[in-house]
Design an enzyme around this catalytic site. Sequence first.
Site, mmCIF file in Angstrom:
data_model
loop_
_atom_site.group_PDB
_atom_site.id
_atom_site.type_symbol
_atom_site.label_atom_id
_atom_site.label_comp_id
_atom_site.label_asym_id
_atom_site.label_seq_id
_atom_site.Cartn_x
_atom_site.Cartn_y
_atom_site.Cartn_z
ATOM 1 N N GLU A 163 0.795 -1.234 0.000
ATOM 2 C CA GLU A 163 0.000 0.000 0.000
ATOM 3 C C GLU A 163 0.830 1.289 0.000
ATOM 4 O OE1 GLU A 163 -4.033 -1.736 2.105
ATOM 5 O OE2 GLU A 163 -2.895 -0.210 3.197
ATOM 6 N N GLU A 373 -5.525 -8.583 0.850
ATOM 7 C CA GLU A 373 -6.297 -8.187 2.036
ATOM 8 C C GLU A 373 -7.741 -7.960 1.627
ATOM 9 O OE1 GLU A 373 -4.918 -4.836 4.385
ATOM 10 O OE2 GLU A 373 -2.822 -5.463 4.171
#
Length: 468
Positions: A163, A373
């Site tokens: 991320e 995720e």
Amino acid sequence: MKFPKDFLFGAASASYQVEGAWNEDGKGVSNWDVFSKIPGKTFEGTNGDVAVDHYHRYKEDVKLMAEMGLESYRFSISWSRIIPDGDGEVNEKGIEFYNNLIDECLKYGIVPFVTLYHWDLPQTLEEAGGWTNKRTIDAFNKYAEVCFRAFGDRVKHWITFNETIVFCGHGYLAGAHPPGIVNDVKKYFEATHNVFVAHAKAVKKYKSLKQYGEIGITHVFNPAFSVDDKEENIFAAKHANYYDTFWYYDPILKGEYPKYVVDELKKKGLTPDWTKEELDLLKESADKNDFIGLNYYQPKRVMKIDSEEEFKANRENSTGAPGNPSFDGVYKTVMMKDKVYTKWGWEISPEGFLDGLRMLKKRYGDVKLYITENGLGDEDPIIEDVIADVPRINFIKEHLKVVKKAIQEGINLKGYYAWSVIDLLSWLNGYKKQYGFIYVDHKNNLARKKKLSFYWYKNIIETRGEEL
């Protein structure tokens, strides 16, 4: 339809959020060890000094993962545990811990899926400019090679970064993550570029070692959709996708930055300090990426901003809820009456995920994807000693149905990693939000307990999702 035999069912965690042992066995200080202790930065001053003590209890935790039937465990390595000052001497005790964790997974047939960087940067590098300093690129390359050589005989799935949009955006625009800088747009783009160069160098190094595994990067997957069919809002969604999706995916998968964004940065004098050599490296490494990891929680519903709106970033509103204007004041995210939201204001949208996957396939072709995720943050009710996390079961069930549909459509999805394997420390919001299949009792010596979702996910894995 059952999920294919080569589809991995897993769950994930991150070193800072689970390990604890922040200053044990030679570990260096990370930026989060420092940042989390600045008053007001985290909920009730929570930090990762102990977290859920996975460092000392990994055997117990991996045994629970095995009981749940997990096929794979995605975890991250703490850079400052391996090289305490970022680019100096290697800490053998750190190598030993991850060797033990990897071997424990393999003992039960659990495939280790390893993230090299999940936000915890050695503090010495942070103080030298963090990701805005080219030194960090070389330091990361050294650290990555140490990990490849130490663990690559057993680890065959590597993620370089987790991320980038979050640790760079929160670090240099919102001020909610280290180094806590607000609205330095130039530094934000500089940092993202340096991360992509570090990724490309690590991929090149990994391929040169011929360890015959796979390597990729994990990005937030937050596709933007217009709130209606008005021209200005359709433009706002396009703009959002270019800045928040294509800026991150294009340099990895196409080997170049999206022209739309580059042209705008040039006009504003915000172009990163890049070299021809760096841009050539991105080009050269584009076809060497084996996969992209997607962290999907929600889509973005966006509309064009008519006037300059006053917005102050803070801890609560920096963690995903709609209502924020973009840093350049072009669009804002909004909540819609016909959508469903979590207690934290995150939209629950499996269909937004499917539409986003189709968008990715259209732009990048048949790229191998892992969902690295996906999960529900909630306050789990305890009813007669049962942790009845039914909303989590429903959330994951609906998203897995969409994954199955995407596979049927020919989208190359190879695994699903629920966030998270165990209740863990939320970076900014402490322990008030749970994500795990395994409950941690902070009032009773961090005792582990299986939730309803633990048994449900075990059944999904056993039946290969046939009954979804």
